[in-house]
Design a protein around this motif. Structure first.
Motif, mmCIF file in Angstrom:
data_model
loop_
_atom_site.group_PDB
_atom_site.id
_atom_site.type_symbol
_atom_site.label_atom_id
_atom_site.label_comp_id
_atom_site.label_asym_id
_atom_site.label_seq_id
_atom_site.Cartn_x
_atom_site.Cartn_y
_atom_site.Cartn_z
ATOM 1 N N GLY A 164 64.329 15.343 71.911
ATOM 2 C CA GLY A 164 64.156 16.260 70.793
ATOM 3 C C GLY A 164 62.997 17.228 70.910
ATOM 4 O O GLY A 164 62.742 18.006 69.985
ATOM 5 N N ALA A 165 62.268 17.219 72.025
ATOM 6 C CA ALA A 165 61.151 18.149 72.194
ATOM 7 C C ALA A 165 61.655 19.555 72.465
ATOM 8 O O ALA A 165 62.759 19.764 72.984
ATOM 9 C CB ALA A 165 60.257 17.681 73.339
ATOM 10 N N LYS A 166 60.818 20.543 72.110
ATOM 11 C CA LYS A 166 61.159 21.948 72.325
ATOM 12 C C LYS A 166 60.190 22.576 73.317
ATOM 13 O O LYS A 166 59.036 22.170 73.420
ATOM 14 C CB LYS A 166 61.123 22.709 70.996
ATOM 15 C CG LYS A 166 62.163 22.248 69.988
ATOM 16 C CD LYS A 166 62.068 23.054 68.701
ATOM 17 C CE LYS A 166 63.104 22.591 67.687
ATOM 18 N NZ LYS A 166 63.006 23.372 66.421
ATOM 19 N N PHE A 167 60.680 23.594 74.012
ATOM 20 C CA PHE A 167 59.868 24.322 74.986
ATOM 21 C C PHE A 167 59.927 25.797 74.640
ATOM 22 O O PHE A 167 60.995 26.387 74.583
ATOM 23 C CB PHE A 167 60.374 24.068 76.410
ATOM 24 C CG PHE A 167 60.249 22.633 76.826
ATOM 25 C CD1 PHE A 167 59.131 22.187 77.503
ATOM 26 C CD2 PHE A 167 61.247 21.715 76.500
ATOM 27 C CE1 PHE A 167 59.002 20.861 77.873
ATOM 28 C CE2 PHE A 167 61.133 20.386 76.869
ATOM 29 C CZ PHE A 167 60.012 19.953 77.551
ATOM 30 N N ASP A 168 58.766 26.372 74.359
ATOM 31 C CA ASP A 168 58.671 27.744 73.862
ATOM 32 C C ASP A 168 58.102 28.635 74.959
ATOM 33 O O ASP A 168 56.951 28.473 75.380
ATOM 34 C CB ASP A 168 57.779 27.780 72.619
ATOM 35 C CG ASP A 168 57.859 29.109 71.899
ATOM 36 O OD1 ASP A 168 58.532 30.020 72.407
ATOM 37 O OD2 ASP A 168 57.236 29.246 70.837
ATOM 38 N N GLN A 169 58.897 29.579 75.396
ATOM 39 C CA GLN A 169 58.493 30.446 76.501
ATOM 40 C C GLN A 169 58.097 31.825 75.994
ATOM 41 O O GLN A 169 58.799 32.446 75.212
ATOM 42 C CB GLN A 169 59.644 30.573 77.497
ATOM 43 C CG GLN A 169 59.391 31.542 78.629
ATOM 44 C CD GLN A 169 60.572 31.601 79.587
ATOM 45 O OE1 GLN A 169 61.249 30.605 79.803
ATOM 46 N NE2 GLN A 169 60.821 32.768 80.150
ATOM 47 N N ASP A 170 56.920 32.271 76.432
ATOM 48 C CA ASP A 170 56.475 33.641 76.170
ATOM 49 C C ASP A 170 56.643 34.422 77.459
ATOM 50 O O ASP A 170 56.132 34.038 78.505
ATOM 51 C CB ASP A 170 55.014 33.651 75.736
ATOM 52 C CG ASP A 170 54.484 35.058 75.584
ATOM 53 O OD1 ASP A 170 54.857 35.717 74.606
ATOM 54 O OD2 ASP A 170 53.697 35.481 76.448
ATOM 55 N N GLY B 280 61.091 12.794 61.853
ATOM 56 C CA GLY B 280 60.360 13.761 61.042
ATOM 57 C C GLY B 280 60.254 15.116 61.711
ATOM 58 O O GLY B 280 60.892 15.399 62.723
ATOM 59 N N VAL B 281 59.427 15.967 61.121
ATOM 60 C CA VAL B 281 59.242 17.335 61.612
ATOM 61 C C VAL B 281 58.044 17.372 62.559
ATOM 62 O O VAL B 281 56.907 17.120 62.151
ATOM 63 C CB VAL B 281 59.008 18.315 60.439
ATOM 64 C CG1 VAL B 281 58.790 19.725 60.960
ATOM 65 C CG2 VAL B 281 60.185 18.275 59.477
ATOM 66 N N ARG B 282 58.298 17.692 63.820
ATOM 67 C CA ARG B 282 57.208 17.765 64.793
ATOM 68 C C ARG B 282 56.375 19.027 64.587
ATOM 69 O O ARG B 282 56.871 20.038 64.079
ATOM 70 C CB ARG B 282 57.760 17.823 66.220
ATOM 71 C CG ARG B 282 58.572 16.643 66.661
ATOM 72 C CD ARG B 282 58.990 16.880 68.104
ATOM 73 N NE ARG B 282 59.942 15.887 68.566
ATOM 74 C CZ ARG B 282 59.823 15.213 69.700
ATOM 75 N NH1 ARG B 282 58.798 15.461 70.497
ATOM 76 N NH2 ARG B 282 60.733 14.328 70.068
ATOM 77 N N PRO B 283 55.116 19.006 65.022
ATOM 78 C CA PRO B 283 54.354 20.259 65.112
ATOM 79 C C PRO B 283 55.052 21.201 66.092
ATOM 80 O O PRO B 283 55.772 20.745 66.991
ATOM 81 C CB PRO B 283 52.996 19.807 65.657
ATOM 82 C CG PRO B 283 52.918 18.352 65.329
ATOM 83 C CD PRO B 283 54.318 17.832 65.409
ATOM 84 N N PRO B 284 54.836 22.497 65.955
ATOM 85 C CA PRO B 284 55.473 23.440 66.880
ATOM 86 C C PRO B 284 54.877 23.314 68.281
ATOM 87 O O PRO B 284 53.770 22.792 68.449
ATOM 88 C CB PRO B 284 55.147 24.806 66.267
ATOM 89 C CG PRO B 284 53.889 24.566 65.503
ATOM 90 C CD PRO B 284 53.985 23.178 64.960
ATOM 91 N N PRO B 285 55.582 23.772 69.304
ATOM 92 C CA PRO B 285 55.009 23.771 70.659
ATOM 93 C C PRO B 285 53.695 24.543 70.682
ATOM 94 O O PRO B 285 53.630 25.687 70.233
ATOM 95 C CB PRO B 285 56.086 24.480 71.495
ATOM 96 C CG PRO B 285 57.357 24.257 70.741
ATOM 97 C CD PRO B 285 56.968 24.290 69.301
ATOM 98 N N CYS B 286 52.629 23.905 71.152
ATOM 99 C CA CYS B 286 51.314 24.546 71.144
ATOM 100 C C CYS B 286 50.364 23.787 72.048
ATOM 101 O O CYS B 286 50.705 22.755 72.627
ATOM 102 C CB CYS B 286 50.754 24.636 69.725
ATOM 103 S SG CYS B 286 50.467 23.023 68.948
ATOM 104 N N GLU B 287 49.143 24.303 72.136
ATOM 105 C CA GLU B 287 48.061 23.666 72.887
ATOM 106 C C GLU B 287 46.770 23.879 72.099
ATOM 107 O O GLU B 287 46.763 24.459 71.018
ATOM 108 C CB GLU B 287 47.941 24.285 74.286
ATOM 109 C CG GLU B 287 47.690 25.790 74.249
ATOM 110 C CD GLU B 287 47.440 26.390 75.623
ATOM 111 O OE1 GLU B 287 46.918 25.681 76.503
ATOM 112 O OE2 GLU B 287 47.744 27.588 75.797
#
Length: 279
Positions: A19-25, A57-64
């Motif tokens: 269920g993890a997401k990967f956010d590409q810029d 539940g609702v995970r935090p958004p992809p971040c660092e």
């Protein structure tokens, strides 16, 4: 077990099955070939194995650049985080249940008038109550130091979060305490109600292009009871040694040894005790 959340790294060959997401810029991806993610991994120390955790539940958004601290026997808290360097960053809070792997959040200001820190990353956070104590579940508090805000500028503010009601209190220090980012902080819990917080390293804001910005000083903040009764008595004897010189021979060897090795109060960079009704 040890938990790691999110961050930035190489894009996996296949999408997460947990269920993890990967956010590409695009610009970031083209330069470094990396993406942000919100995967949670667990390292089991007894078996020396890693695994990706299935979360609810609702995970935090992809971040660092966030902080992720254990706050009691059952929960951890995630504060802030950033992605792009010149963004403002997140000012939200998420709780993670260490038993059920359930996320709760996001929590943020309920109105524009509510006292709440600006979004940030590269800050540090430390618990003021021992997470293993019973008190932590009722009245845990975290201190959050500085960090990086919008336009990659260092934020000049320090806050204490009361976890039970999610209220923030800002601390004010004199100008000798240079704000920073990339620093680390940790807690040493002397007693359930007394904690020393150590802050070390980091980068300060450059005043000129060629100024060295690496911080090497160690800051020690004491919270709770400033000194024990024994410490107060020993400091009084040392300060008034001339008046009591003829009587110190009556002290026990143990007390004499403590008196001789007594450190000065200047060992503590700043003392900020709780009010009596706080803890």
């Amino acid at each position: 077990a040890i938990y790691t959340f999110g961050g930035v790294g190489n894009k996996p060959m296949q999408e997460s099955r947990r269920g993890a997401k990967f956010d590409q810029d695009d610009s970031f991806q083209n330069a470094f070939g990396t993406v942000w993610n919100n995967a949670l991994h667990m390292y089991e120390t007894k078996t020396d194995t890693w695994s990706e955790v299935v979360c609810k539940g609702v995970r935090p958004p992809p971040c660092e650049k966030f902080t992720f601290n254990r706050i009691d026997n059952n929960r951890a808290i995630l504060i802030g985080g950033k992605r792009r360097k010149f963004d403002a960053g997140f000012n939200t809070i998420y709780f993670f249940d260490l038993n059920t792997f359930n996320w709760k959040g996001p929590y943020g200001p309920s109105s524009t008038d509510e006292k709440w820190p600006d979004g940030r990353g590269l800050h540090s956070a430390a618990c003021l109550v021992d997470p293993k104590s019973d008190l932590a579940e009722r009245d845990q508090r975290l201190i959050v130091f500085w960090g990086e805000g919008i336009d990659a500028k260092i934020l000049n503010d320090v806050w204490i979060l009361s976890v039970s009601n999610l209220s923030w209190t800002q601390l004010h220090f004199d100008s000798s305490f240079r704000p920073r980012k990339y620093h680390m902080s940790c807690s040493y819990h002397i007693t359930e109600r007394q904690t020393d917080v150590f802050v070390f390293g980091g980068n300060k804001q450059r005043k000129t292009k060629f100024e060295r910005n690496v911080m090497t000083d160690l800051l020690i903040f004491r919270f709770g009871s400033v000194r024990s009764l024994e410490e107060l008595c020993l400091h009084y004897l040392k300060k008034n040694n001339d008046s009591y010189a003829n009587h110190t021979s009556l002290l026990s060897p143990n007390i004499l040894n403590k008196l001789e090795n007594l450190s000065n109060s200047s060992d503590f960079t700043v003392v900020y005790p709780y009010e009596k009704n706080t803890l």
